[in-house]
Design an enzyme around this catalytic site. Sequence first.
Site, short mmCIF file in Angstrom:
data_model
loop_
_atom_site.label_atom_id
_atom_site.label_comp_id
_atom_site.label_asym_id
_atom_site.label_seq_id
_atom_site.Cartn_x
_atom_site.Cartn_y
_atom_site.Cartn_z
N LYS A 153 -47.64 -13.62 24.42
CA LYS A 153 -48.62 -12.12 24.25
C LYS A 153 -50.14 -12.58 23.70
O LYS A 153 -50.58 -13.55 23.47
CB LYS A 153 -48.68 -12.02 22.48
N GLY A 202 -50.79 -3.05 23.74
CA GLY A 202 -50.53 -2.80 21.86
C GLY A 202 -52.04 -3.27 21.71
O GLY A 202 -52.96 -3.07 22.05
N GLY A 203 -52.06 -2.58 20.09
CA GLY A 203 -53.67 -2.36 19.80
C GLY A 203 -54.42 -3.87 19.62
O GLY A 203 -55.48 -3.84 19.41
N ASP A 219 -44.95 -2.81 10.70
CA ASP A 219 -45.53 -1.89 11.47
C ASP A 219 -43.70 -1.33 12.31
O ASP A 219 -43.87 -2.15 13.59
CB ASP A 219 -46.27 -2.11 12.11
N GLY A 273 -53.12 -6.97 21.88
CA GLY A 273 -53.73 -7.50 23.08
C GLY A 273 -52.97 -7.03 23.91
O GLY A 273 -52.37 -5.88 23.61
N ILE A 289 -46.39 -6.47 30.89
CA ILE A 289 -45.36 -5.75 30.81
C ILE A 289 -45.61 -4.97 29.40
O ILE A 289 -44.60 -4.32 28.96
CB ILE A 289 -44.30 -6.85 30.92
N GLY A 290 -46.68 -4.65 28.99
CA GLY A 290 -46.62 -3.99 27.79
C GLY A 290 -47.95 -4.00 27.48
O GLY A 290 -48.64 -5.47 27.89
N VAL A 301 -49.42 -7.93 26.87
CA VAL A 301 -48.33 -8.86 26.78
C VAL A 301 -47.85 -8.98 27.90
O VAL A 301 -47.32 -7.88 29.75
CB VAL A 301 -46.56 -8.47 26.23
#
Length: 981
Positions: A706, A687-688, A807, A690, A684-685, A692
């Site tokens: 995550k 990022g830098g 962040d 890992g 579902i997502g 999710v």
Amino acid sequence: MRSFSVVNICPLVCCLFLYVLIPSSLNYFPHFASASSTTEAEALLKWKASFLNKTSFNNQFKDWIYIPKANTSATNSSTNPETKSSPCNWTGISCNKAGSVTRITLSNVHLQGTLQEFSFLAFPNLAYVNLSMNKLFHTIPPEISHLTKLISLDLSLNNLSGRIPPEIGFLKNLTDLLLFRNNLSGSIPKEIGSLKSLVHLELSNNQLDGSIPTSFGDLTNLKTFNLSYNNLSGHIPKEIPTSIKILTLRGNQLDGSIPTSLGDLRNLTILYLRENQLSGTIPEEIGNLKSLVHLGLSVNQLNGSVPISFGKLLNLETLNLRQNQLSGSIPQQLEKIITNLSQLHLDTNHFSGYLPQNLCQGGSLTNLSLNKNHFIGPVPKGLKNCTSLIRARLEENQLTGNISEDFGVYPNLKLLRLNDNNFYGEVSQNWGKCSDLEDLGMAGNNLTGTIPPEIGKATKLEELNLSSNRLVGIIPKIFARLSSLLRLRLNDNQLSGRIPSEFGSLVKLDYLDLSANKFNDSIPEVLGDLLGLHYLNLSNNEFNQEIPPELGSLVHLSTLDVSYNSLTGNIPPEMSNMESLENLNLSHNSLSGRIPITFNNMRGLSYVDISNNDFEGTLPNITAFQHALPQALQGNKRLCGPIGSLPTCKSISHKSHKVTKFDGKVMYEDIIRATEDFNSAYCIGKGGQGIVYKATLSSGDIVAVKKFNVLSSIGEKNCQKEFNSEIRALTEIRHRNIVKLYGFCPHTQHSFLVDEYLERGNLATMLSKDNEAKELGWKKRVNIVKGVAHALYYMHYDCLPPIVHRDISSKNILLDSEYEASVSDFGTAKFLNPDSTNWTTLAGTYGYVAPELAYTMEVNEKCDVYSFGVVTLEIIMGRHPGELLLPLTSGSSSSVSSALPAHQMPIVEILDQRISPPTHEIAGEVLSLAKIAFSCINVSPLSRPNMKQVSQYLESRRLHFSKPLPKVTCGELLTLGGLNV
């Protein structure tokens, strides 16, 4: 003319002849002398017998006993029973030489009865009647007209009712008619106008209605004319006798203008027309009343300016024009009369300009009220040494000056209010020398410094209001000496430290507001000793720990507000003892557990706000909870019940039970099974750090997993660092707007975190899709900004050591089904060491990183503030602000204003065009968001506000513009300045 015969004349002549021969002393003819007194005595005794309080009256008036004359020869008058029992010797009764009653004076003797049993015909010579201050009731009988020799009638301060009988008009000798403070009703008889001898007419404090009879103009001897506090209506008649010295018509419903004919009353010393519905301007002719001492025109609808002719009223001591619609400046011609005034009341009007400079130069000024006007400039210098001053009200103007230099020591001062002006300086220690001071208000100014301990010497203080200033430091412990204190307002300052335990001695305290400060530590238990407290507001501070159960002793408390703190633990059940509580606000804390079942007994509770905590279970079955607004319950994800959007208790109870079983011990196999070994279908997502995944566990619970990336040995080291940082951060903090950690797994093959699952995903994705962005109306966007602000405030100020996220971006803000925001992704979070400089490597998302991190590696809270400002602009605009930030990131500007490509750009042009413009109701909050955002992206970290200022500003301030929203420019927002940095 008819002629008399001798027969007719003879008896008259004989009678006259006999009268001449009679000696002057009537004691020679006792039977003749007693005839009148006998009748009067019997009449008085009959009246006495009608009293309801006979026993009391008999004890007080033992001499009111009549003994009939015996059939014996006359004896010496000193032993004659008849002489001793004559009414002329009775208490309160006076007679003439003939033994006939002329005066009845029975004032304040507790008579309880009526005048219906009083035989007026029995008193042919009665001239003075004073029955005031008793408990007489019923009506005034019309038979009172039989007292034809009556000169003075005083029936005041009783309970007489009904109409004033017109027959009073037959009392032609009457000089004093005093009927005030009764319950008389109906119109005033015009027949009173025929009492040409009348000097004093007082009918005030009744329920008389109708108009003032014009026949009163015929009372040419009248000096006192008092009709105050009735229900009289119509105009003030022009026919007012010029003989009048005192004219008071206050407290009625008289309308129209003030007649210019009042200027002809040259003998007038008192003119009170206040508390009516008079309109128009004040006649110049009033200036002709040169004998005037007291002038009261307050609480009407008068307009225009103060007549210049008032400068001729050189004997004036009291001038009261308060609560009208008067305007303009104070005429210079009034300086002469103002010098000698003892009372000046001009408040609640529209006056402008400077204050009169001659105030108190005569040394007699005691009462001054100039509040609620538009006066500007400094206070007159004479006020500093005005030792006669007792009460002074200057609040709600635009006065300026150094408050510690413009005011002195006042030995008689009882009240001083300077609230809501532009005074600056510090609170003077001289106020402690005003030994009679009972009320001191300096709220809403620009005062700085600390609260001087010397104020504790003003031991008669009942109200102290220093709110809405910039005071710092602690509350002096000597405040414990203010044992008479009833109301204390120190809210909206920058006071800090603990609330002194000595507060427990302020046992008379009724109202306590310490909100919007920096008070910390726990709420002191001694507040539970203030048993008379009705209002307690501790919101918007830094209180932590649990709510002390001792507060349950405040059984008279009607309002309790402890919102926007960091309180933890459960609601103490003792709070249900607050049987008088009507308003309860526990919102925006970290409170948990169930609402005590004993709250079902709090039937008087009418308003509650428990939002943004971690409460669970069903709500109490009382109106305040069952009819609460949805926003007063939101942010408690385990609350349940048939209210608004709350889930049913059946569906949530099963889920809550299983979620608590996670506790960092979720089985590795369960996660692998739920994600099918981290199959991309559950992603579902990304990022830098890992990927999710959404995982539905065997228990039925949905969580977000995550999984951290491992790409190389170097990457493994960095990944492990981020993994450890996030675990440390999320296990040490707990806040409603920070994503909750349910468990983690530091497995050699897979390292992952198990977080709460938020249904609507991240903010960046929602804003990028038109259909989803349209669901984010302005109220929802405002609430999202508030949620992020509160989370950062908590991290920066309520965590030890403080945590910097590093962040903050729209990708790291997640939304639940109710669009409540939670900050996530703490892999780059850093714990600050308050005792040293904090250095770090560059971290964060491009476009959100503070510009100073390009040339320095020092990290602090202001880095998050910048990122928050960018996200706020993104929420307002519906997209990343991009070009608006270029001048800042290049370091070419030192002010926010240069960051705007067009200073005159209407603010509506930067608003998200995919949704309708904000309505008037929400426009002020949207403008506040824009102002906050511009302040937060300032290129200078020192010029940015901190998150506490941002959080409090969001809750307490709303921008208001007189012009419509489309005409408000970005530049106008900037000129309003920062957030009190």
